[in-house]
Write an enzyme that holds these catalytic residues in place. Structure first.
Site, PDB file in Angstrom:
ATOM      1  N   GLU A  40       1.147  -1.314  -0.135  1.00 27.55           N
ATOM      2  CA  GLU A  40       0.032   0.119  -0.109  1.00 27.55           C
ATOM      3  C   GLU A  40       0.966   1.316  -0.389  1.00 27.55           C
ATOM      4  O   GLU A  40       0.830   2.377  -0.329  1.00 27.55           O
ATOM      5  CB  GLU A  40      -0.736  -0.254   1.486  1.00 27.55           C
ATOM      6  CG  GLU A  40      -2.330  -0.711   1.048  1.00 27.55           C
ATOM      7  CD  GLU A  40      -2.052  -2.813   1.219  1.00 27.55           C
ATOM      8  OE1 GLU A  40      -2.376  -3.629   0.661  1.00 27.55           O
ATOM      9  OE2 GLU A  40      -0.734  -2.679   2.049  1.00 27.55           O
ATOM     10  N   HIS A  62     -11.539  -6.106   8.298  1.00 29.38           N
ATOM     11  CA  HIS A  62     -12.114  -5.849   6.772  1.00 29.38           C
ATOM     12  C   HIS A  62     -13.592  -5.105   6.834  1.00 29.38           C
ATOM     13  O   HIS A  62     -14.488  -5.695   6.316  1.00 29.38           O
ATOM     14  CB  HIS A  62     -12.200  -7.908   6.268  1.00 29.38           C
ATOM     15  CG  HIS A  62     -10.912  -8.107   5.379  1.00 29.38           C
ATOM     16  ND1 HIS A  62     -10.608  -8.719   6.851  1.00 29.38           N
ATOM     17  CD2 HIS A  62     -10.465  -8.592   4.639  1.00 29.38           C
ATOM     18  CE1 HIS A  62      -8.910  -9.456   5.799  1.00 29.38           C
ATOM     19  NE2 HIS A  62      -9.295  -8.730   4.743  1.00 29.38           N
TER      20      HIS A  62
END
Length: 626
Positions: free
Chosen positions: A360, A427
């Site tokens: 990321e 998540h």
């Protein structure tokens, strides 16, 4: 090169004098004994407007001088050593070591995508090769085969830490080879050796053969900064390097030994050296032409899902503007974890829909570099939870780019967020509060299909970095007519009145907009309460005027969001209402939020932790009765 060697040393001597007079405030970082590698490596690049680009570290002033920065510019701006001039070809670093590797990877990626015969060069110190962004950026650059040269400075000291406490390999070059990158080790105090190694790497990069790592063995003869007394360095070691291995002295000896070498020529160059100067007149950085395809004029009013509306917005912007491209994990052939980009690679090709490594920080850093060069990247986080891995890059580099260097960074960082889907703690997060207090960022959070499309289009066109939060619980649950091909832009910074009312107001955003609307219907039916629902849509900048209007209208306000309570956005909204509309309140400001715990996997526990319709109804009834 000799002129720039002398100019660098003279300029730093002048900076030292000013520092001791308290006219240079902050840190002073000298490259004494290391000027050779900066000057020689930069000298191997093409100079002049809109040619090769390098990113210097704090001890690479010589490279900036070679690229055209004037001594006056450096003296004026040295207190902010992060300044830059992309037209002349240098991009200022930030204090977080290693971060410029992915940023320069993005710039080099831009050269590759445009088919330009330009290269990037970035410097990294031996200590900074221990950082995660160094490895993530290097790996990404290698996979993409971008035209980038990485100069690894073996300084012998990372502040006060020697190499054997930083890494177990013998050479920095060993680290690069682990990523399939060819590496060269040279004597960093041999100016000609550094120049030849860099020139060879530059030619290789221009041929499209990818990244090259050059390790320069040198020695940091001054402390990390001027205040560092170097008590940890053996005195005899410092004296030996100064006497035997000074790059300027070695270059002078080489000149004298070569054909036509003479002392009078050296003296002439020494007299000229401090004069300094740039290369040509300044011009604005050129941006690529739009060349956008015409939009479809006929509106097709079909019911589409939130996810499909988002897809439409992305697709139309890529059709409209060739500068827009997508990068992220599994966004290409796979089409994204939730199929948002399904089919994009077939239409736009792998150069505009780029599958990246799982990294990321490298994704965001590369997007920032490409944005500096005029592109408009959309970076996908496969789940928004993983944006935390790019927190440093977003808050310390991207968010400060305009303030530090006047750089527009038109990137969108988007990804699926939120709970109600039994995804557990990793998540299901809502990370807005983590970025909410960072100047320089914008945060949008659409709740409807129309706004999903309108806000992604507006975000891509915005010249500032935007974090685009898309709630996956809404992806296929929310449908409405959204005209395909019609110009739909939702203004960033404007709230939407989702439901009118007169007895109390609910201010909310994201998935809880729909929970609030359900609660409002129930309150109307069972209690006769007319409840107004305001959908913020944008969190940064926040629409204070719309919030105050609804408070002044109903005199009671309930703040609802899915994120946890402590430090959540509701606290900031409450403070603003207290400051701007306290006189209109007929009751306390109430909050309905998630509990302050990680989100459980068990469905019953998730339902308890997250705000539900009945929680909103209960709080609204209490507030109405107050």
């Amino acid at each position: 090169m000799y002129r720039f060697l002398r100019l660098t040393r003279t300029l730093e001597e002048r900076l030292t004098a000013l520092y001791r007079q308290s006219k240079v405030i902050g840190g002073l970082f000298r490259s004494l004994g290391q000027e050779g590698e900066s000057v020689a490596s930069a000298y191997a690049l093409e100079r002049g407007p809109n040619r090769d680009v390098l990113s210097p570290l704090i001890r690479n002033l010589g490279s900036m001088l070679v690229k055209g920065a004037t001594p006056v510019e450096i003296l004026r701006q040295y207190m902010n050593v992060h300044f830059n001039d992309l037209e002349l070809g240098y991009l200022g670093q930030i204090s977080h070591l290693g971060d410029m590797i992915p940023v320069m990877t993005g710039i080099a990626l831009t050269f590759k995508l445009r088919g330009e015969a330009r290269v990037g060069l970035v410097y990294i110190g031996d200590g900074a090769t221990s950082t995660g962004t160094f490895h993530e950026g290097l790996n990404f650059a290698a996979v993409q085969k971008v035209p980038l040269i990485v100069i690894g400075e073996y300084n012998r000291w990372a502040y006060s830490t020697p190499p054997h406490k930083q890494f177990a390999v013998q050479h920095l070059a060993d680290k690069a080879q682990g990523y399939g990158i060819p590496a060269t080790t040279v004597d960093g105090n041999d100016v000609l050796a550094v120049y030849e190694a860099t020139r060879s790497a530059v030619e290789r990069a221009r041929r499209g053969e990818g990244v090259h790592f050059i390790e320069v063995k040198t020695y940091r003869r001054k402390g990390h900064a001027e205040h560092d007394d170097q008590h940890y360095v053996p005195r005899d070691e410092l004296e030996r390097w100064a006497k035997e291995n000074d790059p300027v002295d070695r270059y002078v000896r080489h000149r004298r030994a070569g054909p036509g070498g003479d002392r009078r020529g050296d003296r002439r160059l020494r007299r000229r050296a401090p004069a300094g100067g740039g290369y040509g007149a300044r011009r604005r950085v050129r941006r690529p032409a739009g060349g956008a395809a015409a939009l479809v004029s006929d509106s097709l009013m079909a019911d589409v899902t939130y996810l499909e509306a988002l897809r439409q917005g992305l697709w139309e912007e890529m059709e409209r503007d060739p500068r827009v491209f997508i990068l992220g994990e599994d966004v290409g052939l796979y089409g994204g974890a939730f199929k948002v980009t399904d089919g994009f690679v077939k239409r736009f090709g792998e150069s505009r829909v780029i599958d990246t490594p799982i990294s990321e920080a490298a994704i965001v850093g590369a997007a920032a570099g490409a944005a500096h060069m005029g592109l408009r990247p959309v970076a996908e986080m496969q789940f928004i939870d993983f944006i935390s891995c790019a927190y440093d890059m977003l808050t310390n580099y991207v968010a400060t780019a305009r303030y530090r260097a006047g750089l527009a960074t038109p990137i969108v960082v988007r990804g699926p967020c939120g709970g109600y889907v039994r995804g557990g703690p990793f998540h299901s997060q809502n990370p807005e509060a983590a970025f909410f207090h960072t100047p320089g960022l914008k945060i949008v959070y659409p709740a409807t299909a129309r706004d999903a499309k309108g806000l992604i289009k507006a975000s891509i066109r915005d010249d500032d970095p935007v974090i685009y939060l898309e709630h996956k619980w809404l992806y296929r649950r929310i449908k409405e007519p959204v005209p395909e091909g019609e110009e739909i832009l939702t203004p960033i910074g404007e709230a939407r009145l989702a439901r009118e009312g007169k007895h109390l107001s609910i201010v909310t955003y994201g998935a809880t907009v729909w929970k609030s609307l359900e609660a409002a219907e129930q309150l109307e039916k069972e209690d006769g309460l007319s409840t107004e629902v305001l959908d913020l849509r944008t969190l940064l900048p926040m629409d204070d005027a719309a919030i105050m209007r609804t408070v002044q209208k109903t005199n009671k306000v309930l703040l609802v969001h899915e994120d946890t309570r402590t430090g959540g956005v509701a606290g900031e909204i409450a403070a603003r209402i207290n400051e701007q509309a306290f006189a209109w309140l007929d009751g306390p400001i109430m909050r309905v939020t998630a509990h302050d715990v990680p989100l459980p996997y068990a469905p019953t526990l998730e339902d308890f932790v997250l705000p539900q319709t009945e929680d909103i109804v209960k709080a609204a009834r209490w507030l109405a009765a107050y």
